[in-house]
Design a protein around this motif. Sequence first.
Motif, PDB file in Angstrom:
ATOM      1  N   GLN A  44      29.244  63.398  27.015  1.00 42.82           N
ATOM      2  CA  GLN A  44      29.064  63.393  25.633  1.00 42.82           C
ATOM      3  C   GLN A  44      30.194  62.149  25.126  1.00 42.82           C
ATOM      4  N   GLN A  95      28.003  62.721  20.345  1.00 49.09           N
ATOM      5  CA  GLN A  95      27.640  64.101  20.216  1.00 49.09           C
ATOM      6  C   GLN A  95      26.172  64.254  19.989  1.00 49.09           C
ATOM      7  N   GLU A  96      25.593  63.408  18.982  1.00 47.34           N
ATOM      8  CA  GLU A  96      24.189  63.929  18.826  1.00 47.34           C
ATOM      9  C   GLU A  96      23.368  63.814  20.026  1.00 47.34           C
ATOM     10  N   CYS A  97      23.405  62.909  20.858  1.00 43.10           N
ATOM     11  CA  CYS A  97      22.595  62.597  21.929  1.00 43.10           C
ATOM     12  C   CYS A  97      22.727  63.534  22.909  1.00 43.10           C
ATOM     13  N   GLU A 141      23.904  66.829  22.459  1.00 41.31           N
ATOM     14  CA  GLU A 141      23.526  68.009  21.869  1.00 41.31           C
ATOM     15  C   GLU A 141      21.619  68.198  22.082  1.00 41.31           C
ATOM     16  N   SER A 192      18.076  59.313  19.533  1.00 37.32           N
ATOM     17  CA  SER A 192      19.427  59.624  18.791  1.00 37.32           C
ATOM     18  C   SER A 192      19.941  58.589  18.188  1.00 37.32           C
TER      19      SER A 192
END
Length: 663
Positions: free
Chosen positions: A248, A253-255, A257, A299
């Motif tokens: 992460q 964070q987006e990728c 998650e 992402s």
Amino acid sequence: MEGLQQLYYLHGIGYDFVKYDGEHVVFDALTRQTAIECCGIKTNDQHVVDRLNFELDIAPWTRVVEPVTLSDSDSGTFVIKVVETLKHSIASIKVPSANIDITVKLSECDEVGDYIHSDNRYVALKINLGKLPIGYLDLLIEGAFGQVVTELWSVPKQCYNPYVSHSSKKPLGVSLQLYTLKSDRNYGIGDFADLKQLIAQFSKLGGDFILLNPLHLLFSAKPEEASPYSPSHRCLINPLYIALDDVQEIVGQECAELFSSVADLGHRRSVSSKFIDYTQTSNVKYVLFESLYNCWQQSARQEAALNTFIEEKTSILGDVELSQFEWFLQWLASEQLQHCQSLCIVQGMEIGLVNDLAVGCTGGGLEFESYRACFSEQANIGAPPDPWAEQGQNWGMPALNPIKVKHNNFAYFKSLVRSNLSQVGALRIDHVMSLRRLWWCFAKEGQELGCYVYYPFEYLLAILKIESHLHSSIVIGEDLGVVPPEVTQALEESAIFGNTLFYFEKNQNGEFKASEQLRKNALIMVANHDVPPFHGWWSAADIDIKFDYALIDEHQRHHQKQARGIEKARLISWINKHDLPDIEITASSQEVYQAVMHVLASSPSKLLAIQLDDLDLQEFPVNIPGTNTEYPNWRRKLNHELVEIFELNRDFIQQLNAIRKQQ
């Protein structure tokens, strides 16, 4: 010295050597001729021989400077060569990065050599610039001879090493093969998250460094080619060490998650076999790698960071044929390795990670293809005859051409050192004698032949000195075996630590050396990846394993066990000469091992490494030299997980640290 004999000398083709048994061996004509033919030279063409002799011997005197010019960083001293008739002229010297712009009267420069050719006398003149910054500097010289440019290497006298003469510190480390780490969260192979856990555990006990196996890129399409010492590319990292649950901070964070939501990270995660199944592990991890890459593309990705990474790596390596997906994996691996070293420093470790540079690369691999012009033809590197391999050893890795390695100002060797020093506190160089000479293996007229070939030692050593300072990393040279005296002296003078294995530290009578006789400027270890772990050695399990795998017969097993019994008795005698409670031959392997390590902790050696295998009470070797498919080399895992290993050995490690720190 004329003709072909001169060319052999100028091209580094050895003339003779002293065999392990003291025999003086002179290489025959066929051997030397074949060696130079492996460099692409037609020895039956006298014009070619004469031209090469001129280029290597005479032509350098007719040039003011070569593409690379060596200089002492303290004095800024370097040498130019001019025809004697120009000795009374002046020269303009410019080093822009050091703000140097001076005019020199050549008549006032010391003459340090000369050469006569075609009725002209050429003289070598010493020029002093004063103290220079360490590194590679552009040097411009202009005079009656015209304008010339060279890369001025400002070389310190020694490598970066705060432990050589001005420090009483004696760091304690642990050595391991990263892939052997066992945990319930990896995919059957130790990874960088396991390494983080090891750092956290060992640093709490006062540990100062962690010596790793080579982390080099192997062959994703051939996962069973698992030797870290037979890599595809030594400047790149094996993606199997990437921890998929620790990305992460790198990908965002987006990728992370999205990846967690679409990928089954627990699928086939726990692999408890004693030996690694590289095919299964690779298949599972590469499916997840592709899933992570797809998520990264979808992402708000860190594309700028990846592009910067690619630009930095290609500036060192040149063009490398990798897809963006492969570069993505290199980026992840590099970032995670850097995080591990940063954690070492935060945790107070003196050195941190110690990288390991293998002696060569595999033919057909990415490194070989990228630098093919630097290699010889039809010659591999190996080792001369020894008591364990009377016919010598062929390691199956292509031999580097000693002349071609100079191409582009030694860019190839610079890239190797720079890539492997950049994210660690120290670099161990496997078979450091390769800086001076390597044993070549080749065939001619149905015969298997071999000889030593010599390399531009002064220049390769200079790169090590420069890069170690630029990265503030120490250098350790694995100098086991027959080491030329000039290499031993140069390593010592250059503040490069040697590497000592206790198993082999014996006197002429076969007795273990007194601890006070062990080398001061060295890393001492009981064992490494090429010899059995101590508990296997003490129980002679390594001999039984060789018998079980049909590597020796019953007679050999009986003979080797008798010899081992003598060695064990000698070891007990050695221990009992030191200030420790006496130990009997009937003591457990753990008692004996801990006594050995207590003695070594008090030895003069600056660096001491505990082998993680020995803390794990491991009997199976990770590698049996001379075998390939007979024994599952590079696959054996640890018996216990890290938390258990360090809990069981907590007091022992703290005792060793106390001995090291109080001296």
